[in-house]
Design an enzyme around this catalytic site. Structure first.
Site, short mmCIF file in Angstrom:
data_model
loop_
_atom_site.label_atom_id
_atom_site.label_comp_id
_atom_site.label_asym_id
_atom_site.label_seq_id
_atom_site.Cartn_x
_atom_site.Cartn_y
_atom_site.Cartn_z
CB SER A 183 -0.89 -0.01 1.25
OG SER A 183 -1.50 1.26 1.43
N GLY A 184 0.70 2.09 -0.97
CA GLY A 184 1.49 3.32 -1.00
C GLY A 184 0.88 4.35 -0.08
CE LYS A 244 -1.23 -5.72 -6.08
NZ LYS A 244 0.24 -5.63 -6.02
CB SER A 256 -5.15 -3.69 -2.37
OG SER A 256 -4.28 -4.77 -2.59
CB SER A 257 -8.11 -3.57 -6.95
OG SER A 257 -8.21 -3.77 -8.34
CD GLU A 268 -14.83 3.11 2.42
OE1 GLU A 268 -14.29 3.01 1.30
OE2 GLU A 268 -15.95 2.70 2.65
NE ARG A 309 -2.73 6.00 2.15
CZ ARG A 309 -3.02 6.16 0.85
NH1 ARG A 309 -3.87 5.35 0.26
NH2 ARG A 309 -2.45 7.11 0.15
N GLY A 361 -16.08 2.95 8.06
CA GLY A 361 -15.05 2.53 9.00
C GLY A 361 -14.08 1.60 8.30
#
Lengths: 380, 380, 380, 380
Positions: free
Chosen positions: C94-95, C171, C241-242, C311, C338, C368
């Site tokens: 995750s960046g 992912k 994640s995608s 989110e 984040r 949440g």
């Protein structure tokens, strides 16, 4: 020549254009000075188009700050309330002075010129549309509404022929979440629940509306499917923005009319893409200004204002070379394109005081846009 | 003509320039394909200059990613290690493809051309300086060190006369916090403890070093006070960057030499400010390319690469109009100026594949920079 | 007790978790050192989850840079090629290290523990799905595909009961423009032509797939309409994640199994909203760690890794107070959330080395997300 | 107890604190409604502290927009001019509502409470300093000037003892380019020509000034060298900002005084670093509010306002883990830290309406800052 209205002695109007600097979005001191010294009369101000130094996005409050300050200033000199002025003096701002672009605003004021022989000059007209229900935004009824408002602005300007219209600036309402919910409660479907998407639809409807008013397209509701879909349909004289702060379309028409006098003229040309430097020359041509490659200082002094619409090519490349504007999480794509096209046009004009606005759907060629310039022409 | 070395039959070298697209910073597939098909030989690659799509700032890792991928690729085809290649093949990248700029890289490869009559073409030479102690960065000893490295690169290129040098690309070390602490521990004072400021000093010393090597200034340590102070001292053939990843100056010299053959030539011109569109025409002139206002497609096809240095005017305005680049908390000033000047030069060239780099201290006029173009000239 | 597999003497596996710092996204020196000193065996590394310092968006190349460096490192120590390793060792990054978040990566390695009496510890399993056609992304067939892959990862981990699964990281592929066009050419409709939207659909399908595998929902294709529509359907053990870089789903399952030994355990709890600090305590509870208000240093030393999904609340407010994340043109909404939730969890744990990932559709409560922690428990 | 002024029947003042939401920076409708319904009297408003949704940097115009709107509103209800009000009602805004932070403003109004027995409550006082010459900004004379103004604000509040002061908000002038040039022309040297640096000096002088007024440090000009140098010198009750828009220091003092009545009280605690969650509990303790881990709803309803100062640790790490805030070219470091610490404090309070401001030099521990809360205490 007796039948040429341009040379009949009659009462005419004249347009004054002041391009003014601001130190920040709440700084209208340059206009205040012109009003105080009597150069500009506050009640003659009919429209303002400006470039403020925000980000140009949803959370750009420099536009509201400028507008509030302008309306307070005009109110202090006209006896009208800020709220009244807000409804009668279009103030259309684009946020974002990327790169060499310089924060500035263009004040259009008009007055009676007295009886004069020579007619034929740049004319301005404005009009405010009816409040548009949210469920009509981005639909053919919106297109018709804009067209009707454009025609009224043409009449206000005294421009009879569509071919004499050079440039039409429109600012239209979009669909906020609140307005979408109200529409749904009333049993109406909106074109999109996404506010950003609804703004694009509003711009599209604005461009179609200008095209309809100018006779470039027919009044065919079936064409509504082309909105945001067929970018081959475009109007290269329409510059449209959309915002949450308006509930009705505001229109400013600029063009040439024999009923106006003065030395101001305007040129406008479509931009094929973000590299279309030749379009600038084309817009300058009717003003007798050459750029080889840059406008000479004497000609630059004649330029009163410049307007550009542009956008990041949705296909992801410009002339075959990949651009990165649409995939950038750090800088909004509209900020990218304004900076680039602003740099190009500023380089040709030798001046960073250019109104450059993104979101050019159907306003000029797809992936490009348009460029327009107002200048004084030399005495004959 | 017998004494003209350009027309003696002797062994000459020739430069090949490939401008290649990348899909992302780790995508060297275009170069890999050229190597695999035999068009480019990996051991003939002498330098790479590229534009990656990062932010161009301290935390731009697209440069490291590209470099790692390049060195792995060359290693796989040369039998040398990535670490060895890193020390012998300068790879100078500028992050930031704002606006219409397109991610790309320019691969310089050179080979023996065989015996030929016709000499006189674009030549390239590279050199790596000695590791520079942190306390010398930005001082006159740094200037001398760069000058010495430039002279060695000139010798590598076979360019004898300073007047034949067209463009010098330098990448130099800066002072990281760790290096500053080590210097302090050894009793040395550094020119600045601010890494960003030290990068500016390194660029300034690089520009002065090029000027010294080219005989534009004298070797007078008293002139050290002009670094980042007197921007009237400038070298319009120097393009300098600075980075934490190098400990010694890397130099690429490009110029014309009778010992080289081929059709490539290069032009370079100073830019007076960010609106100096005439500078582009000036850089194109020696290549027999006109821009009126844009380069014609046939000429565009001859252009092999373009390089620009620029910066946001530190005085806060361009030709009297306030710009907002230096006070923008959202977008870094270098990103602003690259987008604007990139848009201008791309508009003239009709191509967004331009290396545009900020941080132009002493590299061309203050507030401006320089523009350089490589193109093939037609057969005589 | 004879029938309790936890206390039978048999061969068991054990998981090792190393949380390592990096100086930049290409810096794997900490892992290299562990491999070189023999602490970690490269061929025992089964998965890596990390947080790199990019922007976390489409143009975040720190993930690719890290992955390339990791695969080269493992290749050098295993004799396998980077391409093979890429297909067999999930590396999920995750960046975005906003605020106090610190760039780091968590290396999961597993080995045979030898025969031992005591079983029952944290287990890991991984699996790679079949390549997923673009037109299946975000549809019920995608949900089923993820569920199948999760079941295989559970089998790989030796976890038989869904209730023993604590946390599943997925992912999955999304629909790029190119893949969408290929699908259209083959006569297939895709769920969305907008790549960003397709990534959201992929995350939704991933969450539903985990829920299906864990028996939380039924295998009812009619439920496909709930994807990105009914956020009441959610799996509080799924972190998804995608990305454009994968064509098949990659799955990492973490849970407890009697077939594993060692002191590692894991807790996981749903977060009701971005202010749900109590969720952190709930995730820590099974690890015998209290936070009043912060984890004590001795307990902090036991924590091996922490994972958060979160989110920006799509309704525009948190507990009635308007937030501005979704309308910010300057900072991406995911970067905002984040930073905020990372700050909260880091404050409780007393440590910024937390994997915090946005895009939490259907992964925990709407608005949440979830929080999970791995820690060593004291010897019994 | 007869001598205890808290229980003498005499005329006392009482403070009212309204924390209000805004829809955008020009939206003061919540305050307008309170004024129109008579709940708040415009001439009783003595100070406003707010959090607007700009970027918090030099080009954040949301502060000016809000201030203009506020002063117009108060002018309409008091008969005073906006310019007069600007000089007498401190309006101190921090831009930037990163993450879960919510745009809001805190209105402090005070009125005569009538004769009452019970004294001892939160008191407020304000004062405006003398116009400060640019060459004094950031020097010991500036420190003394702030101290003098703080003392006047204490007197205005009726707070006699330094120990009763809980929190002092200062907003001071900085050195713009124009002011620096004027100073140079008059033969004066300024502490820094860099406006950003001068703002840091102004904040430092403000913190020292508060410390001096509160008797925490001695009036020793030799201590001037500690400004921005020795961060061990700090005042954990000072919250200071600096801006181009003021020419004199504005001070708001909050503390407890027997001359005031009502149920409002305030707590304040230093934050050791950005993870210091215990500091929030410490600030809540005197208000009889516990957070385990979050404030309970009933207690949350008693909280009237919260204020935080924080900053990105200049050493590049937090508790040994590298952070990336200071090297991020995309997001300003102050935006990062506000988002993180805001997320932490909001999580404890269960509310995003917190004034979180960066630039905490000498305001609490280095790398940390402070947190302060106003709440109503239950009836005795």
């Amino acid at each position: 020549m007796a039948s040429d209205p341009s040379f009949r002695t009659e009462r005419r109007r004249t347009l004054r254009v002041d391009r003014l600097a601001m130190a920040h979005p709440g700084d209208l001191s340059a206009l205040a000075a012109l009003i105080e010294e009597g150069t500009v009369r506050a009640d003659e101000v009919v429209a303002v188009i400006g470039k403020t130094e925000g980000n140009g996005g949803v959370n750009d409050f420099t536009r509201g700050y400028f507008t509030q300050t302008l309306m307070h200033l005009l109110a202090a000199h006209t006896g009208r309330t800020p709220a009244e002025l807000l409804r009668s003096v279009p103030c259309i701002l684009s946020g974002g002075t990327e790169g060499v672009l310089s924060p500035h605003y263009v004040v259009f004021s008009r007055r009676e010129a007295g009886a004069t022989e020579r007619g034929g000059a740049l004319a301005i007209g404005t009009a405010l549309g009816e409040a548009l229900p949210a469920h009509e935004v981005g639909r053919w009824s919106h297109v018709r509404s804009v067209a009707s408002t454009v025609r009224r602005a043409m009449a206000d300007a005294g421009i009879e022929r569509a071919q004499d219209v050079v440039f039409v600036q429109v600012k239209g309402p979009c669909i906020t979440s609140a307005r979408a919910q109200a529409a749904a409660a009333a049993g109406h479907a909106v074109v999109s629940n996404d506010p950003g998407r609804s703004m694009a639809y509003a711009r599209a409807a604005g461009a179609f509306g200008v095209a309809l008013a100018l006779g470039e397209i027919a009044d065919d509701p079936a064409q509504g499917t082309a909105l945001l879909a067929d970018f081959g349909v475009a109007c290269a004289r329409a510059s449209v923005s959309s915002g949450v702060e308006v509930e009705a379309d505001e229109v400013i028409v600029l063009g040439h009319s024999p009923a106006w006098t003065g030395r101001l003229r305007m040129g406008c040309a479509p931009m094929a893409d973000a590299l279309d430097i030749a379009a600038v020359s084309q817009a300058l041509a009717p003003l007798a200004i050459e750029a080889r490659p840059q406008v000479r200082p004497a000609d630059r002094a004649r330029i009163a204002a410049a307007f550009v619409k542009c956008e990041p090519d949705r296909r992801g490349s410009v002339r075959g070379a990949r651009h990165t504007m649409l995939d950038d999480t750090d800088i909004n794509a509209q900020r990218h394109i304004r900076g680039a096209v602003g740099g190009l046009v500023a380089g040709v004009l030798g001046d960073g005081r250019i109104f450059v606005s993104g979101g050019a759907e159907h306003q000029g060629p797809d992936g490009g846009g348009l460029v327009a310039v107002i200048a004084e022409v030399p005495e004959a």
